[in-house]
Design an enzyme around this catalytic site. Sequence first.
Site: not given
Ligand code: IVH
Length: 691
Positions: A34, A36-37, A83, A116, A118, A120, A172, A224, A298, A322, A417, A420, A435, A441
């Site tokens: 508190a 600190y806040d 990947l 699977e 991906k 984030d 992840e 994964y 995969k 993607k 440029c 420079c 440039c 530069c």
């Molecule tokens: S397989 C040899 N599966 O995305 C690497 N990666 O942009 C095999 N990621 O480095 C990765 N979900 O950190 C795999 N279902 C998934 C994933 C996944 C997220 C990440 C992972 C990878 C990065 C590549």
Amino acid sequence: MREQAARDMAALAEEIRAHDVRYYQQDAPTIDDATYDALRLRLLALEKEFPELVRPDSPTQTVGAAPAEGFKKIRHSQPMLSLDNAFSEEDVRDFDQRIRKFLQLGAADELYYICEQKIDGVSFSARYEHGQLVQGLTRGDGEVGEDITENLKTILPLTLRASPPLLEVRGEVYMKKQDFLTLNESRLAVGAPLFANPRNAAAGSLRQLDVSVTAQRGLSYFVYSWAQLSEDVETHNSDMKFMLALHDMGLTTFVTRDAGAARHYQWTASLDVLLAYYQEMQAQRALMDHDIDGMVYKVDRLDWRERLGFKARSPRWAIAHKFPAEQAVTVVEAIEIQVGRTGTLTPVARLAPINVGGVVVSNATLHNEDEIARKDVRVGDTVIIQRAGDVIPQVVGVVSGASGAMRAEPYAFPTHCPVCDAQAVREEGEVARRCTGGLTCAAQRMERLKHFASRNAMNIDGLGDKQIEAFYQEGLISSPADIYTLQARDGEGLSRLKNREGWGEKSASNLFAAIETSREVALARFIFALGIRHIGEETGKLLAKHFGTFEQLQAAVLDAHARETLLAIDGIGATVAQALIQFFSEPHNQQLLATLMDVLRVQPYSAPALANTVVAGKTVVFTGTLDRIGRNEAKALAETLGAKVASSVSKKTDYVIAGADAGSKLKTAVELGVTVLTETEWLTLIGHAHA
Ligand code: IVH
């Protein structure tokens, strides 16, 4: 009044920073949360009243105080790779074709994929011994990660059911959208800076020296893949089956025993099914409780994965498909030019800040002169911008209707440029204007320094872009060699590092230690760090592998026959050869190299494992049609065994493997007296006769 405020702000900032150090770095806070806040709120109130006095290094401007130092560095048992990306169905079909070709599968051969989400988030590696979680690492630079064992213990199961003696899993860590919103709301209430998106929030929460902070942040994870496994474990030669085994041990995996709608993966030998699943997930994306930025495909069969192997940074057996970029509309406030490491002038649109799919964007690239002209983007225009994953946001085009009498003049691309003032020229056939200032530069010098110190190059922790800019501007470093005299020069004049704003004894000594560590560097990294045009990491590795030592590379490039020698290396073309020759022949580069060779210990290339084979170090050339294994697999296999694969025959060639219809290369081999083998003889030699 204003002076008083400035003094108060400086004092508050200093006090908060000291508490941050005690809290985050020393694990020993001296005040309660508190109090600190309250300090932070007072500083924030003053900053709101006097925005012109806000310093960029104010503790209110940095997210967390998660220090890079403080985590132990540990080498990964196997590199953590990334990947390749696919952006279209065509890219996915090409990926499938490449694999089929590599494995020499016929159209009728079934090739199962596992698919699977991906996620984030932030990748991790976790090691279980006899079912106990004993080690957790971040990705780090892929080779060496940071020890986050205690943090991961708050997220992953501490013990597994019926697990093998050794198991290292990868996955992840991520934050659910709702947890992210709740976290930001509570940060807003105490005046703490907000996280830009769930991914950053997850990263910031995972890398906390105070594990209780990680524990409170409600992080989630998915496994994964795996990296290491006791030898006697039965994987059933299938990723899906083994992931199911991991699930049964108690880990969270995409693959579960749920069927139907509850299923979180797809397992199929049909690309159409795979692509339909992608569409389905894309439609559901916004409704999911976490961010995903695509789907990962995969190869399911593990023996095939083994054969497919890896490229420099990614496996051949997987790809990330993607999702399309997210778009938004905003206004161009200015167009500025950035000068890159090799002098390329890149136009950047400064935008009225806008939220694009959860991330605030205020800059977007306009790529080059032709692109600006083609899209006719002008200051004041309303434009569509888009961002996809980690890619730099870009301007897609001008929203129609923005034109009119009030519209600004077309953008005039500079011919000099902006940094420079040297002439900026555009060579024939190139889109980029560059440039011509070279290392006179300041922008080019600074970008080269940033590249040199960066993670995949010399990997100097604590010498990030901001520090380099500051050190450069103060004249502390202007060439890579200066980095290595920094400590010896520390203390000259007023430049004692530890006395700088935001620095202390610890950060200065950490930087010096990181610089010391970087003196010993692998040849491939060093070549990449030099920032030679067209020489990326992959080419760096290729050259390191081929020449073995820096001295040999240098001698070969300076030799009268450099061009031929370089072109004979498989994977090196005319552009790269030319760039290398040019770089090594420039006197100021020669001088730099001489100095660097004095202060660094560049490690000769050492072929990874298996180098102890009959063909290790041998140079081989494949020619004609091979019919027992595909050309790509043959090359990859030879390289795994430590051989160098060249594309043309010379006196230095050890073996020419001649398939059906071999032509001029075979002829040259015979003329030069090089040993010629049939495909079968070659396979017998390397012990793959059964292939
Ligand atoms: S397989 C040899 N599966 O995305 C690497 N990666 O942009 C095999 N990621 O480095 C990765 N979900 O950190 C795999 N279902 C998934 C994933 C996944 C997220 C990440 C992972 C990878 C990065 C590549």
